[in-house]
Write a protein that holds these residues in place. Structure first.
Motif, PDB file in Angstrom:
ATOM      1  N   TYR A  36       0.826  -1.088  -0.005  1.00  0.00           N
ATOM      2  CA  TYR A  36      -0.068  -0.086  -0.162  1.00  0.00           C
ATOM      3  C   TYR A  36       0.945   1.231   0.162  1.00  0.00           C
ATOM      4  O   TYR A  36       0.784   2.205  -0.600  1.00  0.00           O
ATOM      5  N   ARG A  37       1.921   1.171   0.830  1.00  0.00           N
ATOM      6  CA  ARG A  37       2.933   2.433   0.866  1.00  0.00           C
ATOM      7  C   ARG A  37       3.440   2.396  -0.617  1.00  0.00           C
ATOM      8  O   ARG A  37       3.529   3.547  -1.188  1.00  0.00           O
ATOM      9  N   THR A  38       3.994   1.488  -1.020  1.00  0.00           N
ATOM     10  CA  THR A  38       4.630   1.434  -2.374  1.00  0.00           C
ATOM     11  C   THR A  38       3.661   2.089  -3.515  1.00  0.00           C
ATOM     12  O   THR A  38       4.152   2.871  -4.289  1.00  0.00           O
ATOM     13  N   ALA A  39       2.484   1.655  -3.479  1.00  0.00           N
ATOM     14  CA  ALA A  39       1.542   2.281  -4.317  1.00  0.00           C
ATOM     15  C   ALA A  39       1.325   3.471  -4.221  1.00  0.00           C
ATOM     16  O   ALA A  39       1.187   4.132  -5.160  1.00  0.00           O
ATOM     17  N   LEU A  40       0.892   4.044  -3.006  1.00  0.00           N
ATOM     18  CA  LEU A  40       0.887   5.552  -2.937  1.00  0.00           C
ATOM     19  C   LEU A  40       1.961   6.195  -3.348  1.00  0.00           C
ATOM     20  O   LEU A  40       1.731   7.501  -3.807  1.00  0.00           O
ATOM     21  N   GLY A  41       3.276   6.054  -3.028  1.00  0.00           N
ATOM     22  CA  GLY A  41       4.493   6.393  -3.574  1.00  0.00           C
ATOM     23  C   GLY A  41       4.461   6.564  -5.115  1.00  0.00           C
ATOM     24  O   GLY A  41       4.880   7.600  -5.631  1.00  0.00           O
ATOM     25  N   LEU A  42       3.551   5.867  -5.819  1.00  0.00           N
ATOM     26  CA  LEU A  42       3.654   6.333  -7.411  1.00  0.00           C
ATOM     27  C   LEU A  42       2.793   7.114  -7.882  1.00  0.00           C
ATOM     28  O   LEU A  42       2.905   7.628  -9.112  1.00  0.00           O
ATOM     29  N   ALA A  43       2.020   7.728  -6.961  1.00  0.00           N
ATOM     30  CA  ALA A  43       0.908   8.782  -7.433  1.00  0.00           C
ATOM     31  C   ALA A  43       1.885  10.183  -7.466  1.00  0.00           C
ATOM     32  O   ALA A  43       1.286  10.954  -8.227  1.00  0.00           O
ATOM     33  N   GLY A  44       2.992  10.319  -6.908  1.00  0.00           N
ATOM     34  CA  GLY A  44       3.676  11.414  -7.249  1.00  0.00           C
ATOM     35  C   GLY A  44       3.164  12.754  -6.503  1.00  0.00           C
ATOM     36  O   GLY A  44       3.098  14.010  -7.080  1.00  0.00           O
ATOM     37  N   LEU A  45       2.684  12.642  -5.387  1.00  0.00           N
ATOM     38  CA  LEU A  45       2.109  13.670  -4.523  1.00  0.00           C
ATOM     39  C   LEU A  45       3.117  14.393  -3.861  1.00  0.00           C
ATOM     40  O   LEU A  45       4.453  13.933  -3.413  1.00  0.00           O
ATOM     41  N   HIS A  46       3.005  15.672  -3.570  1.00  0.00           N
ATOM     42  CA  HIS A  46       4.055  16.635  -3.111  1.00  0.00           C
ATOM     43  C   HIS A  46       3.646  17.049  -1.743  1.00  0.00           C
ATOM     44  O   HIS A  46       2.338  17.305  -1.284  1.00  0.00           O
ATOM     45  N   ALA A 151      -5.076  10.073  -9.215  1.00  0.00           N
ATOM     46  CA  ALA A 151      -4.241   8.745  -9.163  1.00  0.00           C
ATOM     47  C   ALA A 151      -5.346   7.850  -8.757  1.00  0.00           C
ATOM     48  O   ALA A 151      -5.825   8.137  -7.677  1.00  0.00           O
ATOM     49  N   VAL A 152      -5.338   6.671  -9.259  1.00  0.00           N
ATOM     50  CA  VAL A 152      -6.521   5.855  -9.069  1.00  0.00           C
ATOM     51  C   VAL A 152      -5.604   4.252  -8.925  1.00  0.00           C
ATOM     52  O   VAL A 152      -4.948   4.038  -9.764  1.00  0.00           O
ATOM     53  N   LYS A 153      -6.108   3.873  -7.720  1.00  0.00           N
ATOM     54  CA  LYS A 153      -5.382   2.380  -7.637  1.00  0.00           C
ATOM     55  C   LYS A 153      -6.598   1.250  -7.246  1.00  0.00           C
ATOM     56  O   LYS A 153      -7.597   1.606  -6.516  1.00  0.00           O
ATOM     57  N   ASP A 154      -6.287   0.460  -7.762  1.00  0.00           N
ATOM     58  CA  ASP A 154      -7.271  -0.880  -7.531  1.00  0.00           C
ATOM     59  C   ASP A 154      -6.671  -2.362  -8.103  1.00  0.00           C
ATOM     60  O   ASP A 154      -5.519  -2.325  -8.337  1.00  0.00           O
ATOM     61  N   LEU A 155      -7.541  -3.121  -7.570  1.00  0.00           N
ATOM     62  CA  LEU A 155      -7.065  -4.500  -7.591  1.00  0.00           C
ATOM     63  C   LEU A 155      -7.385  -5.192  -9.134  1.00  0.00           C
ATOM     64  O   LEU A 155      -8.315  -4.691  -9.759  1.00  0.00           O
ATOM     65  N   ASP A 156      -6.683  -6.140  -9.668  1.00  0.00           N
ATOM     66  CA  ASP A 156      -6.496  -6.410 -10.814  1.00  0.00           C
ATOM     67  C   ASP A 156      -6.766  -7.982 -10.825  1.00  0.00           C
ATOM     68  O   ASP A 156      -5.724  -8.718 -10.466  1.00  0.00           O
ATOM     69  N   ALA A 157      -8.005  -8.537 -10.872  1.00  0.00           N
ATOM     70  CA  ALA A 157      -8.248  -9.806 -10.468  1.00  0.00           C
ATOM     71  C   ALA A 157      -7.464 -11.043 -11.392  1.00  0.00           C
ATOM     72  O   ALA A 157      -7.401 -12.097 -11.075  1.00  0.00           O
ATOM     73  N   ALA A 158      -7.279 -10.522 -12.484  1.00  0.00           N
ATOM     74  CA  ALA A 158      -6.477 -11.258 -13.330  1.00  0.00           C
ATOM     75  C   ALA A 158      -5.134 -11.726 -13.074  1.00  0.00           C
ATOM     76  O   ALA A 158      -4.291 -12.902 -13.461  1.00  0.00           O
ATOM     77  N   LEU A 159      -4.443 -11.139 -11.802  1.00  0.00           N
ATOM     78  CA  LEU A 159      -3.335 -11.691 -11.480  1.00  0.00           C
ATOM     79  C   LEU A 159      -3.240 -12.284 -10.183  1.00  0.00           C
ATOM     80  O   LEU A 159      -2.589 -12.820  -9.578  1.00  0.00           O
ATOM     81  N   LEU A 160      -4.767 -13.028  -9.816  1.00  0.00           N
ATOM     82  CA  LEU A 160      -4.787 -13.443  -8.846  1.00  0.00           C
ATOM     83  C   LEU A 160      -4.509 -15.196  -8.887  1.00  0.00           C
ATOM     84  O   LEU A 160      -5.015 -15.591  -9.818  1.00  0.00           O
ATOM     85  N   THR A 161      -3.487 -15.702  -7.673  1.00  0.00           N
ATOM     86  CA  THR A 161      -3.159 -17.115  -7.997  1.00  0.00           C
ATOM     87  C   THR A 161      -3.119 -17.537  -6.557  1.00  0.00           C
ATOM     88  O   THR A 161      -2.747 -16.900  -5.749  1.00  0.00           O
TER      89      THR A 161
END
Length: 285
Positions: A36-46, A151-161
């Motif tokens: 979650y922390r990594t995902a937020l880091g991708l947003a580029g917030l200042h 910035a939008v973050k969500d689950l991609d079910a195609a990668l569920l294994t």
């Protein structure tokens, strides 16, 4: 927004009907906090920015957002469910900078044009059909100033294994369930978010998919969340007439044949972060 289809999966806005979307996100965060922390880091917030957490749930991301914007920044948060907004408000009370938490709809945000430097929307668009997704993105673009970020973050079910066992069991189910519009379709739409952001008029769109992996020995948090998640999928599979011998073991993590109990347990998922910039002149819309 939340429909009977979502309720069938166990996702509700009311704690009187099972577990809330906020409960799901909290359990997921406990299992995947680093991701979650990594995902937020991708947003580029200042630092110093005013950021809206759109569809904030119980406010799980608010402490991380507060770290990003710093004490000179500002946070706002909005969620459709009053009980989620109340939980987020209590969490926000422990934070600096100040946080304004409201009950509201991402399809009709209660803010004027160009209010924010950025919108962060996590684990929410999976509950929106295609028409609602387009409306939500238009609202995000409206309330963000030109040059600001959506910035939008969500689950991609195609990668569920899930392993050991058939490595395609979960993805095959989602393909089966997604033949008709609904929640499963929306969970398979996530890696197309970059296209949706461009259609919404955002510029410089970029996207990254994060693979989140858990393997034995699983943490208690991972066992709890993925036990809930696999049970939800198993109920849907059985209700749709798929083989009982395949899906019954997933109804509870305590089942002796549940893969999560195996010494070789492994489960993965994908999370997508799509980011775009509101173009110059957008304030004239």
């Amino acid at each position: 927004m939340l429909t009977d289809d979502h309720a069938a999966w166990g996702h509700t806005t009311s704690t009187g009907l099972g577990f809330t979307t906020g409960d799901v996100v909290d359990a997921h965060f406990a299992a995947c906090a680093d991701a979650y922390r990594t995902a937020l880091g991708l947003a580029g917030l200042h630092r110093g920015w005013h950021v809206l957490d759109a569809g904030c749930g119980s406010g799980t991301f608010l402490p991380l957002l507060a770290e990003r914007v710093g004490p000179q920044g500002r946070l706002s948060a909005v969620d459709l469910a009053p009980e989620n907004a109340a939980l987020a408000g209590r969490r926000a009370g422990q934070l600096a900078p100040p946080v304004d938490v409201r009950t509201g709809d991402v399809l009709d945000l209660p803010y004027p044009d160009d209010t924010f430097d950025a919108v962060w929307c996590a684990n929410t668009v999976q509950y929106l059909d295609d028409g609602e997704l387009a409306r939500a993105l238009a609202e995000f673009r409206r309330v963000v100033r030109p040059g600001g970020i959506v910035a939008v973050k969500d689950l991609d079910a195609a990668l569920l294994t899930l392993r050991p066992g058939d490595p395609f069991q979960l993805t095959d189910f989602f393909r089966h369930a997604a033949r008709v519009p609904g929640y499963a379709h929306q969970l398979l739409r996530t890696r197309d978010l970059h296209r949706w952001l461009r259609r919404a008029g955002l510029a410089g769109v970029r996207q990254q998919t994060l693979l989140i992996e858990h393997y034995a020995p699983l943490t208690p948090a991972a066992t709890h969340f993925y036990g809930l998640a696999t049970a939800s999928v198993a109920r849907q599979a059985l209700d749709s007439g798929l083989p009982e011998e395949t899906w019954t073991p997933l109804l509870t993590p305590e089942h002796p044949s549940h893969p999560l109990r195996s010494p070789d347990a492994y489960i993965s998922e994908g999370n997508v972060v799509a980011v775009g910039t509101v173009p110059p002149g957008a304030g004239l819309r």
